[in-house]
Design a protein around this motif. Structure first.
Motif, mmCIF file in Angstrom:
data_model
loop_
_atom_site.group_PDB
_atom_site.id
_atom_site.type_symbol
_atom_site.label_atom_id
_atom_site.label_comp_id
_atom_site.label_asym_id
_atom_site.label_seq_id
_atom_site.Cartn_x
_atom_site.Cartn_y
_atom_site.Cartn_z
ATOM 1 N N GLU A 92 0.821 -1.206 0.000
ATOM 2 C CA GLU A 92 0.000 0.000 0.000
ATOM 3 C C GLU A 92 0.858 1.260 0.000
ATOM 4 O OE1 GLU A 92 -2.361 -0.492 3.450
ATOM 5 O OE2 GLU A 92 -3.570 -2.138 2.615
ATOM 6 N N SER A 93 1.937 1.243 0.778
ATOM 7 C CA SER A 93 2.803 2.417 0.860
ATOM 8 C C SER A 93 3.540 2.652 -0.452
ATOM 9 C CB SER A 93 3.799 2.248 2.009
ATOM 10 O OG SER A 93 3.135 2.133 3.249
ATOM 11 N N VAL A 94 4.060 1.564 -1.047
ATOM 12 C CA VAL A 94 4.779 1.697 -2.316
ATOM 13 C C VAL A 94 3.837 2.165 -3.421
ATOM 14 C CG1 VAL A 94 6.006 0.415 -4.111
ATOM 15 C CG2 VAL A 94 6.543 0.008 -1.702
ATOM 16 N N ASP A 95 2.605 1.656 -3.421
ATOM 17 C CA ASP A 95 1.640 2.057 -4.446
ATOM 18 C C ASP A 95 1.222 3.524 -4.279
ATOM 19 O OD1 ASP A 95 1.741 -0.470 -5.453
ATOM 20 O OD2 ASP A 95 -0.140 -1.153 -4.556
ATOM 21 N N ARG A 96 1.167 3.986 -3.054
ATOM 22 C CA ARG A 96 0.707 5.355 -2.795
ATOM 23 C C ARG A 96 1.815 6.388 -3.023
ATOM 24 N NH1 ARG A 96 -0.826 7.876 3.070
ATOM 25 N NH2 ARG A 96 -1.459 9.945 2.341
ATOM 26 N N LEU A 97 3.050 5.961 -2.907
ATOM 27 C CA LEU A 97 4.184 6.892 -2.952
ATOM 28 C C LEU A 97 4.176 7.811 -4.172
ATOM 29 C CD1 LEU A 97 6.891 7.815 -1.700
ATOM 30 C CD2 LEU A 97 7.996 5.967 -2.983
ATOM 31 N N PRO A 98 4.005 7.316 -5.403
ATOM 32 C CA PRO A 98 4.088 8.202 -6.574
ATOM 33 C C PRO A 98 3.046 9.320 -6.588
ATOM 34 C CG PRO A 98 4.249 5.902 -7.235
ATOM 35 C CD PRO A 98 3.808 5.908 -5.811
ATOM 36 N N SER A 99 1.929 9.129 -5.885
ATOM 37 C CA SER A 99 0.864 10.130 -5.914
ATOM 38 C C SER A 99 1.135 11.301 -4.971
ATOM 39 C CB SER A 99 -0.480 9.487 -5.548
ATOM 40 O OG SER A 99 -0.478 9.057 -4.190
ATOM 41 N N ALA B 145 6.265 11.338 6.002
ATOM 42 C CA ALA B 145 5.269 10.842 6.949
ATOM 43 C C ALA B 145 4.809 9.442 6.565
ATOM 44 C CB ALA B 145 4.078 11.795 6.996
ATOM 45 N N LEU B 146 4.651 9.180 5.272
ATOM 46 C CA LEU B 146 4.260 7.851 4.808
ATOM 47 C C LEU B 146 5.339 6.831 5.149
ATOM 48 C CD1 LEU B 146 2.378 5.988 3.129
ATOM 49 C CD2 LEU B 146 3.757 6.629 1.129
ATOM 50 N N ALA B 147 6.605 7.186 4.891
ATOM 51 C CA ALA B 147 7.702 6.266 5.183
ATOM 52 C C ALA B 147 7.789 5.963 6.669
ATOM 53 C CB ALA B 147 9.022 6.856 4.685
ATOM 54 N N ALA B 148 7.615 6.986 7.491
ATOM 55 C CA ALA B 148 7.677 6.796 8.942
ATOM 56 C C ALA B 148 6.526 5.929 9.436
ATOM 57 C CB ALA B 148 7.662 8.146 9.644
ATOM 58 N N ALA B 149 5.323 6.181 8.928
ATOM 59 C CA ALA B 149 4.157 5.405 9.352
ATOM 60 C C ALA B 149 4.282 3.946 8.936
ATOM 61 C CB ALA B 149 2.888 6.016 8.762
ATOM 62 N N CYS B 150 4.794 3.717 7.740
ATOM 63 C CA CYS B 150 4.979 2.349 7.255
ATOM 64 C C CYS B 150 6.002 1.620 8.113
ATOM 65 C CB CYS B 150 5.417 2.376 5.792
ATOM 66 S SG CYS B 150 5.776 0.746 5.109
ATOM 67 N N SER B 151 7.113 2.279 8.389
ATOM 68 C CA SER B 151 8.159 1.663 9.211
ATOM 69 C C SER B 151 7.643 1.332 10.601
ATOM 70 C CB SER B 151 9.358 2.608 9.306
ATOM 71 O OG SER B 151 10.369 2.064 10.129
ATOM 72 N N ARG B 152 6.871 2.253 11.181
ATOM 73 C CA ARG B 152 6.330 2.021 12.522
ATOM 74 C C ARG B 152 5.363 0.838 12.518
ATOM 75 N NH1 ARG B 152 4.707 6.661 13.230
ATOM 76 N NH2 ARG B 152 2.516 6.436 12.629
ATOM 77 N N LYS B 153 4.515 0.749 11.490
ATOM 78 C CA LYS B 153 3.534 -0.334 11.417
ATOM 79 C C LYS B 153 4.223 -1.687 11.259
ATOM 80 C CE LYS B 153 -0.862 -1.430 11.254
ATOM 81 N NZ LYS B 153 -1.777 -1.140 12.371
ATOM 82 N N VAL B 154 5.253 -1.716 10.449
ATOM 83 C CA VAL B 154 5.986 -2.970 10.248
ATOM 84 C C VAL B 154 6.653 -3.410 11.541
ATOM 85 C CG1 VAL B 154 7.986 -3.992 9.096
ATOM 86 C CG2 VAL B 154 6.332 -2.662 7.776
ATOM 87 N N ARG B 155 7.235 -2.465 12.259
ATOM 88 C CA ARG B 155 7.880 -2.818 13.533
ATOM 89 C C ARG B 155 6.852 -3.303 14.553
ATOM 90 N NH1 ARG B 155 13.122 -1.170 14.481
ATOM 91 N NH2 ARG B 155 14.106 -0.059 12.747
ATOM 92 N N GLU B 156 5.683 -2.702 14.563
ATOM 93 C CA GLU B 156 4.650 -3.128 15.511
ATOM 94 C C GLU B 156 4.171 -4.546 15.212
ATOM 95 O OE1 GLU B 156 1.634 -0.204 15.101
ATOM 96 O OE2 GLU B 156 2.654 1.310 16.339
ATOM 97 N N ASN B 157 4.018 -4.857 13.931
ATOM 98 C CA ASN B 157 3.446 -6.145 13.549
ATOM 99 C C ASN B 157 4.478 -7.253 13.389
ATOM 100 O OD1 ASN B 157 0.973 -4.866 13.503
ATOM 101 N ND2 ASN B 157 0.935 -4.617 11.290
ATOM 102 N N HIS B 158 5.722 -6.876 13.070
ATOM 103 C CA HIS B 158 6.728 -7.891 12.758
ATOM 104 C C HIS B 158 8.036 -7.684 13.523
ATOM 105 C CE1 HIS B 158 4.099 -9.172 9.457
ATOM 106 N NE2 HIS B 158 3.970 -7.887 9.165
ATOM 107 N N GLY B 159 7.994 -6.877 14.562
ATOM 108 C CA GLY B 159 9.208 -6.644 15.342
ATOM 109 C C GLY B 159 9.766 -7.907 15.955
ATOM 110 N N THR B 160 8.885 -8.841 16.326
ATOM 111 C CA THR B 160 9.344 -10.113 16.896
ATOM 112 C C THR B 160 10.215 -10.860 15.904
ATOM 113 O OG1 THR B 160 7.418 -10.330 18.326
ATOM 114 C CG2 THR B 160 8.597 -12.352 17.781
ATOM 115 N N VAL B 161 9.799 -10.879 14.649
ATOM 116 C CA VAL B 161 10.562 -11.586 13.620
ATOM 117 C C VAL B 161 11.926 -10.928 13.426
ATOM 118 C CG1 VAL B 161 10.549 -12.401 11.239
ATOM 119 C CG2 VAL B 161 8.405 -12.221 12.512
ATOM 120 N N VAL B 162 11.948 -9.606 13.467
ATOM 121 C CA VAL B 162 13.218 -8.879 13.328
ATOM 122 C C VAL B 162 14.186 -9.303 14.417
ATOM 123 C CG1 VAL B 162 14.316 -6.622 13.380
ATOM 124 C CG2 VAL B 162 12.118 -6.905 12.221
#
Length: 203
Positions: free
Chosen positions: A78-85, A94-111
């Motif tokens: 979703e973030s990559v698709d929205r970026l060009p617009s 703000a989009l990059a920061a929000a995406c990074s935060r969401k990924v860390r929240e959902n997949h931080g354990t895997v990291v």
């Protein structure tokens, strides 16, 4: 067999699979990749031991599933698709920061699992390499878009921005404090003009 019956069976089959994946994520976080046991995963997921092996083929297989879930996270696409617009650099950041935060929240354990297990397990090492490359490619796309918007500082282009970024998965060591060199007593006296013959030389 009706489509409705087939769909119900598929849903029923997905329930234990998701329970196994969730149990693996939980126990990997609690005990580490090497400390977690397959029988404990089966017990937590409330399934037979053979079902765990059928779903993941062992701990490496379960870790691979968690890595693939991370890579396929909807927020990334979703973030990559929205970026060009986006035409405002602040919105891009703000989009990059929000995406990074969401990924860390959902997949931080895997990291964290990958970071601890990568030096000793090839599946984890491969997953860490893939995630690092994916992270850098995403930042490269952000940097390229910012460059097209005229946002980077003077003499900074997308290539330099990409090469200058570090993976968030690198372990950063704190800087070693520099020790102050002590001046020998005789040099201190010399600086103050001391000339007494009773003063000892530096040895």
């Amino acid at each position: 067999m009706s489509t409705r019956t087939s769909g119900r069976r598929a849903d029923h089959a997905e329930l234990p699979r998701q329970a196994i994946i969730d149990a693996a994520r939980t126990l990997f976080a609690q005990h580490g990749f090497f400390g977690a046991k397959i029988d404990e995963i089966a017990e937590l997921a409330d399934v037979a031991l053979g079902t765990v092996y059928a779903v993941g083929g062992g701990k490496q297989g379960l870790l691979r599933i968690l890595i693939d879930e991370w890579a396929a996270a909807p927020v990334l696409k979703e973030s990559v698709d929205r970026l060009p617009s986006l035409r405002d650099p602040h919105e891009v950041l703000a989009l990059a920061a929000a995406c990074s935060r969401k990924v860390r929240e959902n997949h931080g354990t895997v990291v964290r699992v990958l970071l601890s297990a990568a030096p000793h397990d090839e599946t984890a090492a491969e997953g860490l390499r893939e995630s690092t490359e994916r992270y850098r490619n995403t930042l490269a796309a952000v940097a390229q878009h910012l460059h097209e918007l005229g946002a980077p500082a003077d003499r900074t282009d997308a290539r330099h921005a990409r090469s200058g970024t570090e993976s968030p998965h690198r372990v950063r060591r704190p800087p070693v404090p520099r020790r102050r060199r002590r001046t020998a007593p005789c040099l201190q006296r010399a600086r103050h003009g001391a000339t007494s013959s009773t003063q000892l030389p530096c040895g």
